[in-house]
Each structure stands twice: as structure tokens, then as C-alpha cells.
Design a protein around this motif. Structure first.
Motif, PDB file in Angstrom:
ATOM      1  N   TYR A  78      38.544  35.151  42.279  1.00 34.24           N
ATOM      2  CA  TYR A  78      37.062  35.827  42.746  1.00 34.24           C
ATOM      3  C   TYR A  78      36.442  34.867  41.505  1.00 34.24           C
ATOM      4  CZ  TYR A  78      40.473  39.476  44.351  1.00 34.24           C
ATOM      5  OH  TYR A  78      41.569  39.845  45.239  1.00 34.24           O
ATOM      6  N   SER A 105      23.915  41.085  43.330  1.00 31.67           N
ATOM      7  CA  SER A 105      24.365  40.769  42.847  1.00 31.67           C
ATOM      8  C   SER A 105      25.937  40.606  44.386  1.00 31.67           C
ATOM      9  CB  SER A 105      25.871  41.586  42.026  1.00 31.67           C
ATOM     10  OG  SER A 105      25.106  41.724  41.148  1.00 31.67           O
ATOM     11  N   GLN A 125      33.216  36.829  40.875  1.00 34.08           N
ATOM     12  CA  GLN A 125      31.166  37.869  39.850  1.00 34.08           C
ATOM     13  C   GLN A 125      29.886  37.013  39.629  1.00 34.08           C
ATOM     14  OE1 GLN A 125      31.994  41.464  41.164  1.00 34.08           O
ATOM     15  NE2 GLN A 125      29.711  41.297  40.996  1.00 34.08           N
ATOM     16  N   ARG A 152      29.784  39.144  45.218  1.00 33.56           N
ATOM     17  CA  ARG A 152      31.628  38.464  44.726  1.00 33.56           C
ATOM     18  C   ARG A 152      32.483  37.664  45.740  1.00 33.56           C
ATOM     19  NH1 ARG A 152      36.731  42.548  43.976  1.00 33.56           N
ATOM     20  NH2 ARG A 152      37.982  41.664  42.912  1.00 33.56           N
TER      21      ARG A 152
END
Length: 126
Positions: A80, A17, A82, A19
């Protein structure tokens, strides 16, 4: 003149992951829909995700639906992205963009966006 600055890119293994953040200057951030695009050397700039000026509506490319989440904090002038369950095919330079017209809807064409950040590289290794 609004300025957009992306951050948060990097190298990650598949399944990982990241961000991304997009910080905007100016006091009119909340008046505009925003979006994330990505580009590789072999492809044109592609729509990834978009968010309405209020944040109440979000839109995603089919390729990232269910894995990426776009959001914004108008009090912080920041948007943002994610990104979860990353795949090697997500490797690209990611750009944030602000719509040309205020109070207008999210669009998938890059032609509808006036202001762009400098981009942040995301590399997903297999």
C-alpha cells in the motif's frame, strides 16, 4: 511469472488523500523488497517509497517524507501507499515494483527492480 496490479488512483484536490494498492500474484511476495515509483511525461521514473521484505524498514524520497506511508501485508500479497496532503506536483502515474533479487535491500534505482505493474494515474488539482 509474478504479476503486479495497482489500484486506487484518481483525481483529488490539493490537500486531499489517496490510498494506492498493489496486489501481487504468486507465493513469493514476502521474499522481496518492494517499492513505489512515479513518472510524468517530462521526467524519468522516480523512486517514491520502498519497503523491506519483512516490512520492518521503509524508505522515502525527500519530496514525500512525512506525507506518504508505505506498508505491506504479506498474508494478502499486497502493498500500500497512503498519500496524504497531496500536492499538484504529486501528479503522475504511480507504479509498484518488485526487486530483481530476493532478500535484497530496497534500492532507489528502477534498474534494480524486475517486475512492474501497469501503473495507476494520480492527479492532484490545485
Amino acid at each position: 511469472q509474478v504479476q503486479l496490479v495497482e489500484s486506487g488512483g484518481g483525481l483529488v484536490q490539493a490537500g486531499g488523500s489517496l490510498r494506492l494498492s498493489c496486489a501481487a500474484s504468486g507465493r513469493t511476495f514476502s521474499n522481496y523488497a518492494m517499492a513505489w515509483f512515479r513518472q510524468t511525461p517530462r521526467k524519468e521514473r522516480q523512486f517514491v517509497a520502498g519497503i523491506s521484505w519483512s516490512g520492518s524498514s521503509t524508505y522515502y524520497a525527500d519530496s514525500v517524507k512525512g506525507r506518504f506511508t508505505i506498508s505491506r501485508d504479506n498474508a494478502k500479497n499486497t502493498m500500500y501507499l497512503q498519500m496524504n496532503s497531496l500536492k499538484p506536483e504529486d501528479t503522475a502515474v504511480y507504479y509498484c515494483a518488485r526487486k530483481l533479487l530476493s532478500a535484497s535491500k530496497v534500492a532507489v534505482s528502477s534498474d534494480d527492480y524486475r517486475n512492474w505493474g501497469q501503473g495507476t494515474q494520480v492527479t492532484v488539482s490545485s
